[in-house]
Scaffold this motif. Structure first.
Motif, PDB file in Angstrom:
ATOM      1  N   GLN B  70       0.829  -1.222   0.000  1.00 22.60           N
ATOM      2  CA  GLN B  70       0.000   0.000   0.000  1.00 22.60           C
ATOM      3  C   GLN B  70       0.855   1.260   0.000  1.00 22.60           C
ATOM      4  N   LEU B  71       1.904   1.254   0.796  1.00 22.83           N
ATOM      5  CA  LEU B  71       2.782   2.421   0.853  1.00 22.83           C
ATOM      6  C   LEU B  71       3.435   2.668  -0.497  1.00 22.83           C
ATOM      7  N   SER B  72       3.703   1.568  -1.204  1.00 23.78           N
ATOM      8  CA  SER B  72       4.315   1.709  -2.516  1.00 23.78           C
ATOM      9  C   SER B  72       3.372   2.436  -3.466  1.00 23.78           C
ATOM     10  N   GLU B  73       2.111   2.008  -3.453  1.00 24.24           N
ATOM     11  CA  GLU B  73       1.124   2.685  -4.309  1.00 24.24           C
ATOM     12  C   GLU B  73       0.999   4.150  -3.920  1.00 24.24           C
ATOM     13  N   LEU B  74       0.972   4.401  -2.621  1.00 24.44           N
ATOM     14  CA  LEU B  74       0.866   5.775  -2.139  1.00 24.44           C
ATOM     15  C   LEU B  74       2.013   6.630  -2.656  1.00 24.44           C
ATOM     16  N   ASP B  77       1.457   6.895  -6.715  1.00 25.27           N
ATOM     17  CA  ASP B  77       0.268   7.562  -7.243  1.00 25.27           C
ATOM     18  C   ASP B  77      -0.072   8.897  -6.582  1.00 25.27           C
ATOM     19  N   LYS B  78       0.190   8.995  -5.292  1.00 25.72           N
ATOM     20  CA  LYS B  78      -0.189  10.247  -4.622  1.00 25.72           C
ATOM     21  C   LYS B  78       1.012  11.151  -4.373  1.00 25.72           C
ATOM     22  N   LEU B  79       2.070  10.564  -3.844  1.00 23.46           N
ATOM     23  CA  LEU B  79       3.203  11.383  -3.421  1.00 23.46           C
ATOM     24  C   LEU B  79       4.179  11.709  -4.554  1.00 23.46           C
ATOM     25  N   HIS B  80       4.199  10.859  -5.576  1.00 20.36           N
ATOM     26  CA  HIS B  80       5.078  11.071  -6.737  1.00 20.36           C
ATOM     27  C   HIS B  80       6.529  11.233  -6.331  1.00 20.36           C
ATOM     28  N   VAL B  81       7.008  10.260  -5.541  1.00 21.46           N
ATOM     29  CA  VAL B  81       8.390  10.288  -5.071  1.00 21.46           C
ATOM     30  C   VAL B  81       9.265   9.409  -5.953  1.00 21.46           C
ATOM     31  N   PHE B  86      14.465   6.766  -2.001  1.00 22.22           N
ATOM     32  CA  PHE B  86      14.462   5.707  -0.994  1.00 22.22           C
ATOM     33  C   PHE B  86      15.891   5.260  -0.701  1.00 22.22           C
ATOM     34  N   LYS B  87      16.720   5.241  -1.767  1.00 20.49           N
ATOM     35  CA  LYS B  87      18.129   4.879  -1.570  1.00 20.49           C
ATOM     36  C   LYS B  87      18.822   5.928  -0.705  1.00 20.49           C
ATOM     37  N   LEU B  88      18.559   7.192  -1.026  1.00 18.04           N
ATOM     38  CA  LEU B  88      19.198   8.272  -0.267  1.00 18.04           C
ATOM     39  C   LEU B  88      18.814   8.175   1.200  1.00 18.04           C
ATOM     40  N   LEU B  89      17.513   7.992   1.471  1.00 12.31           N
ATOM     41  CA  LEU B  89      17.055   7.927   2.864  1.00 12.31           C
ATOM     42  C   LEU B  89      17.664   6.726   3.574  1.00 12.31           C
ATOM     43  N   GLY B  90      17.716   5.595   2.867  1.00  9.83           N
ATOM     44  CA  GLY B  90      18.304   4.383   3.445  1.00  9.83           C
ATOM     45  C   GLY B  90      19.738   4.617   3.892  1.00  9.83           C
ATOM     46  N   ASN B  91      20.515   5.272   3.030  1.00  2.00           N
ATOM     47  CA  ASN B  91      21.916   5.528   3.374  1.00  2.00           C
ATOM     48  C   ASN B  91      22.052   6.538   4.506  1.00  2.00           C
ATOM     49  N   MET B 116      18.970  -4.553   4.292  1.00  3.77           N
ATOM     50  CA  MET B 116      17.605  -4.254   4.682  1.00  3.77           C
ATOM     51  C   MET B 116      17.071  -3.009   3.991  1.00  3.77           C
ATOM     52  N   VAL B 117      17.856  -1.930   4.004  1.00  2.00           N
ATOM     53  CA  VAL B 117      17.338  -0.704   3.388  1.00  2.00           C
ATOM     54  C   VAL B 117      17.171  -0.877   1.886  1.00  2.00           C
ATOM     55  N   THR B 118      18.010  -1.707   1.295  1.00  2.00           N
ATOM     56  CA  THR B 118      17.849  -2.001  -0.135  1.00  2.00           C
ATOM     57  C   THR B 118      16.546  -2.763  -0.351  1.00  2.00           C
ATOM     58  N   GLY B 119      16.266  -3.717   0.531  1.00  2.00           N
ATOM     59  CA  GLY B 119      15.026  -4.487   0.450  1.00  2.00           C
ATOM     60  C   GLY B 119      13.805  -3.591   0.592  1.00  2.00           C
ATOM     61  N   VAL B 120      13.861  -2.677   1.540  1.00  2.00           N
ATOM     62  CA  VAL B 120      12.743  -1.758   1.745  1.00  2.00           C
ATOM     63  C   VAL B 120      12.565  -0.857   0.532  1.00  2.00           C
ATOM     64  N   ALA B 121      13.678  -0.328   0.017  1.00  2.00           N
ATOM     65  CA  ALA B 121      13.606   0.553  -1.157  1.00  2.00           C
ATOM     66  C   ALA B 121      12.977  -0.190  -2.330  1.00  2.00           C
ATOM     67  N   SER B 122      13.392  -1.440  -2.486  1.00  2.00           N
ATOM     68  CA  SER B 122      12.863  -2.248  -3.570  1.00  2.00           C
ATOM     69  C   SER B 122      11.365  -2.503  -3.385  1.00  2.00           C
ATOM     70  N   ALA B 123      10.960  -2.818  -2.170  1.00  2.00           N
ATOM     71  CA  ALA B 123       9.546  -3.066  -1.888  1.00  2.00           C
ATOM     72  C   ALA B 123       8.709  -1.814  -2.119  1.00  2.00           C
ATOM     73  N   LEU B 124       9.263  -0.661  -1.733  1.00  2.00           N
ATOM     74  CA  LEU B 124       8.534   0.600  -1.908  1.00  2.00           C
ATOM     75  C   LEU B 124       8.389   0.980  -3.371  1.00  2.00           C
ATOM     76  N   SER B 125       9.283   0.523  -4.209  1.00  2.00           N
ATOM     77  CA  SER B 125       9.164   0.853  -5.627  1.00  2.00           C
ATOM     78  C   SER B 125       8.459  -0.225  -6.427  1.00  2.00           C
ATOM     79  N   SER B 126       8.069  -1.328  -5.751  1.00  2.00           N
ATOM     80  CA  SER B 126       7.528  -2.485  -6.495  1.00  2.00           C
ATOM     81  C   SER B 126       6.185  -2.218  -7.140  1.00  2.00           C
ATOM     82  N   ARG B 127       5.406  -1.257  -6.616  1.00  2.00           N
ATOM     83  CA  ARG B 127       4.079  -1.006  -7.212  1.00  2.00           C
ATOM     84  C   ARG B 127       4.077   0.181  -8.157  1.00  2.00           C
ATOM     85  N   TYR B 128       5.265   0.675  -8.496  1.00  2.00           N
ATOM     86  CA  TYR B 128       5.328   1.799  -9.412  1.00  2.00           C
ATOM     87  C   TYR B 128       4.957   1.351 -10.826  1.00  2.00           C
ATOM     88  N   HIS B 129       4.279   2.217 -11.529  1.00  2.00           N
ATOM     89  CA  HIS B 129       3.888   1.866 -12.894  1.00  2.00           C
ATOM     90  C   HIS B 129       3.893   3.111 -13.769  1.00  2.00           C
TER      91      HIS B 129
END
Lengths: 142, 129
Positions: B70-74, B77-81, B86-91, B116-129
């Motif tokens: 859900q956060l990925s979609e957010l 679609d809404k936040l346009h990040v 996500f990589k920058l924040l992770g580091n 872990m931060v790479t995994g999170v970044a990847s998960a957050l970008s997984s719903r991008y289209h």
């Protein structure tokens, strides 16, 4: 991108502290990317990469010394690192993405060893400085 | 780690070190200097939100994609990040942990956190289209 006076002051004054631990910082700075980003090891097939190896220590010292040269000539980093720039362009040909990885690991090393000095401002100054160093080292790539 | 302090520290440093990331936070008020940013109560509050979410990730390390769907979609679609953020924040988070844990933040420990931060970044970008 060029460093402001404030940023230069931060870098130079922190370097005085950093250089007292130069050797161990150098070793740690190299160990970190080898573990976090194992692909960086591909540039060192000829090295013994066990933690604390003599080769790692020697090479770490080299890297930190070069950063020190850039700090000492912070008004002309391009001039100070010109030979290294050619070395990286024509001989080593390290893919540019790796400079970001190494820079990040140097920042983490500094943050862990100098937590009180590593304020948000210092963090920004160092990130920018290493970014400039990386640019200089890759500027002759093509 | 105190999630509130670390969250504010992490988000604050993102905005200080990579000022272009401020583009997402026009409504946050005074971001005019490092001290303004680090002291900004909205930055601290939002940083806490972000880090709490990361804390949830740690409880679901085997299904990061599901956890962050859900956060990925957010974010798309809404936040346009841009996912690069996500990589920058992770580091930045890794750096904040290094400050906090000092010697304990060994190369091995860092490597786990980078994964872990790479995994999170990847998960957050997984719903991008």
């Amino acid at each position: 991108m060029s460093l402001t006076k404030t940023e230069r002051t931060i870098i130079v004054s922190m370097w005085a502290k950093i250089s007292t631990q130069a050797d161990t910082i150098g070793t740690e700075t190299l160990e970190r990317p080898f573990l976090s980003h194992p692909q960086t090891k591909t540039y060192f097939p000829h090295f013994d990469l066990h933690p604390g190896s003599a080769q790692l220590r020697a090479h770490g010292s080299k890297v930190v010394a070069a950063v020190g040269d850039a700090v000492k000539s912070i008004d002309d980093i391009g001039g100070a690192l010109s030979k290294l720039s050619e070395l990286h362009a024509y001989i080593l040909r390290v893919d540019p993405v790796n400079f970001k990885l190494l820079s990040h690991c140097l920042l983490v090393t500094l943050a862990a060893r100098f937590p009180a000095d590593f304020t948000a401002e210092a963090h920004a100054a160092w990130d920018k400085f290493l970014s400039v160093v990386s640019s200089v080292l890759t500027e002759k790539y093509r | 780690v105190n999630v509130e302090d670390a969250g504010g520290e992490t988000l604050g440093r993102l905005l200080v070190v990579y000022p272009w990331t401020q583009r997402f936070f026009d409504s946050f008020g005074n971001l005019s200097s490092a001290s303004a940013i680090m002291g900004n109560p909205k930055v601290k509050a939002h940083g806490k939100k972000v880090l709490t979410s990361l804390g949830d990730a740690i409880k679901h390390l085997d299904d990061l994609k599901g956890t962050f769907a859900q956060l990925s979609e957010l974010h798309c679609d809404k936040l346009h990040v841009d996912p690069e953020n996500f990589k920058l924040l992770g580091n930045v988070l890794v750096t904040v942990l290094a400050i906090h844990f000092g010697k304990e933040f060994t190369p091995e420990v860092q490597a786990s956190w980078q994964k872990m931060v790479t995994g999170v970044a990847s998960a957050l970008s997984s719903r991008y289209h």
